[in-house]
Design a protein around this motif. Structure first.
Motif, mmCIF file in Angstrom:
data_model
loop_
_atom_site.group_PDB
_atom_site.id
_atom_site.type_symbol
_atom_site.label_atom_id
_atom_site.label_comp_id
_atom_site.label_asym_id
_atom_site.label_seq_id
_atom_site.Cartn_x
_atom_site.Cartn_y
_atom_site.Cartn_z
ATOM 1 N N UNK A 1 4.923 -0.555 -0.038
ATOM 2 C CA UNK A 1 5.960 -1.564 -0.183
ATOM 3 C C UNK A 1 6.144 -2.466 1.013
ATOM 4 N N UNK A 2 5.309 -2.330 2.027
ATOM 5 C CA UNK A 2 5.443 -3.151 3.225
ATOM 6 C C UNK A 2 5.112 -4.596 2.905
ATOM 7 N N UNK B 1 0.329 -4.381 10.920
ATOM 8 C CA UNK B 1 0.595 -2.967 11.117
ATOM 9 C C UNK B 1 -0.666 -2.161 10.821
ATOM 10 N N UNK B 2 -0.944 -1.164 11.671
ATOM 11 C CA UNK B 2 -2.055 -0.235 11.441
ATOM 12 C C UNK B 2 -1.488 1.176 11.414
ATOM 13 N N UNK B 3 -1.799 1.923 10.372
ATOM 14 C CA UNK B 3 -1.378 3.315 10.288
ATOM 15 C C UNK B 3 -2.342 4.061 9.372
ATOM 16 N N UNK B 4 -2.571 5.323 9.659
ATOM 17 C CA UNK B 4 -3.505 6.095 8.832
ATOM 18 C C UNK B 4 -2.845 6.696 7.605
ATOM 19 N N UNK B 5 -1.511 6.677 7.547
ATOM 20 C CA UNK B 5 -0.776 7.246 6.422
ATOM 21 C C UNK B 5 -0.405 6.122 5.455
ATOM 22 N N UNK B 6 -1.083 6.070 4.315
ATOM 23 C CA UNK B 6 -0.805 5.011 3.342
ATOM 24 C C UNK B 6 0.612 5.097 2.804
ATOM 25 N N UNK B 7 1.190 6.300 2.766
ATOM 26 C CA UNK B 7 2.550 6.444 2.266
ATOM 27 C C UNK B 7 3.569 5.704 3.110
#
Length: 357
Positions: A173-174, A163-169
């Protein structure tokens, strides 16, 4: 050439270090440790080269190192040789400089341990190593509602995802490998192993970002399957032109499924269960016939696939051609065609094994 020299792996590690939120603390620790080593080195050289003894006796290498370490650590052991006035001045300066460096290192270490930076960094390193070993995985860019649902279905069916996302929030827990950053950048896509991936799901916040991501991904991996989320009907064609294998509008698909449940609820429920329910024994799956497959050149009647595997052949699609539903037994199987089969997991696996030869 870059792969042979290890430059690709080095650039991926550099990008991961830049994206790692705990890396800044670790970089400060490395700088502080280098500073401590420099202080010890200068102190050792100073005791060896400067006239610091009262009786003119010089320090050997081990004696100078011992004197420097005990001075910097402020443990108060005896002096190796009586010091002259110059030696006392040099030692006082070394105490001030060395003690300050040691205290700074201790402060950084306490900060890294108490705030979890060290643990986060070690977990990040382990995750990066896991990503480097992946082959045939699916990259999900954007972990909103659509991306999360795609990841859950893929992991439930036994597929590996990154998974790639700019929002660490969103990623807190992933339990699957992930990278924090802008998915449109080439470096982060390479760090996610795009050239070893099976497919990429693009579900970013805007269609403009998704188009840019699709262009970047297609340039890096020409044969990659790219499934892009289209927020509007107009953007579907643009995403296909940008290089997406398929563009999907979740709102449109959701509306059509609602209509199907209203008009033909049993048919819609059957298809929904077979395609999406991982606990059901039966499933619909595609099997691609490669160039070296023993199926090539034979008719479906000659292959007798239902009798040999227990599956039902629902459709056959020539390479990028039109689907033929319920293909007759006289249909010849060609290289590159795709078989759409309904059956148990064991039957599907048997079909895949026969297709490979």
């Amino acid at each position: 050439m870059r792969t042979f020299l290890g430059l690709d792996q080095w650039s991926r590690r550099r990008e991961r270090a830049r994206l790692d939120p705990s890396a800044a603390s670790l970089r400060r620790m490395r700088v502080a440790l280098v500073g401590l080593a420099v202080v010890i080195g200068l102190g050792t050289l100073g005791y060896m080269l400067l006239p610091v003894t009262d009786d003119g006796t010089g320090f050997g290498l081990l004696e100078a190192l011992y004197q420097t370490v005990t001075t910097v650590a402020t443990v108060g052991f005896r002096e190796v040789h009586p010091l002259s006035a110059a030696g006392m001045v040099f030692t006082m300066g070394l105490i001030i400089l060395g003690a300050g460096t040691v205290l700074y290192n201790l402060g950084l270490l306490v900060e890294a341990v108490t705030e979890g930076h060290l643990r986060v960094h070690l977990e990040r390193r382990r995750m990066d190593n896991d990503i480097d070993q992946l082959h045939g995985h699916v990259i999900i860019c954007g972990f909103g509602r659509v991306g999360r649902a795609a990841a859950e279905h893929l992991t439930a069916t036994g597929n590996t995802v990154v998974v790639i996302d700019r929002d660490a929030g969103r990623l807190a827990g992933l339990q699957v490998p992930y990278l924090i950053g802008e998915a449109t950048g080439n470096e982060i896509l390479l760090a996610a192993g795009i050239r070893r991936a099976r497919a990429l799901v693009a579900s970013l916040d805007t269609d403009a970002e998704t188009v840019y991501l699709t262009l970047s991904a297609r340039a890096l991996a020409p044969d990659l399957v790219i499934v892009a989320r289209a927020r509007t009907a107009d953007s579907k064609q643009k995403l296909v032109l940008a290089g997406a294998t398929r563009a999907v509008n979740p709102q449109m698909i959701g509306g059509r499924r609602l209509a199907a449940f209203a008009l033909q609820p049993d048919v819609a429920e059957f298809l929904d269960v077979v395609v999406h329910d991982e606990s059901l024994d039966f499933r619909i799956q595609q099997v691609r016939v490669e160039q070296d497959s023993p199926f090539v050149g034979h008719t479906l009647g000659e292959l007798s696939l239902p009798e040999r595997t227990g599956i039902q052949l629902l459709a056959l699609r020539p390479d990028r051609g039109r689907f033929t539903a319920n293909p007759p037994a006289t249909t010849t199987v060609l290289a590159g065609c795709v078989l759409i089969a309904l059956g148990t997991l064991e039957g599907i696996q048997a079909l895949e094994g026969l297709a490979r030869g």
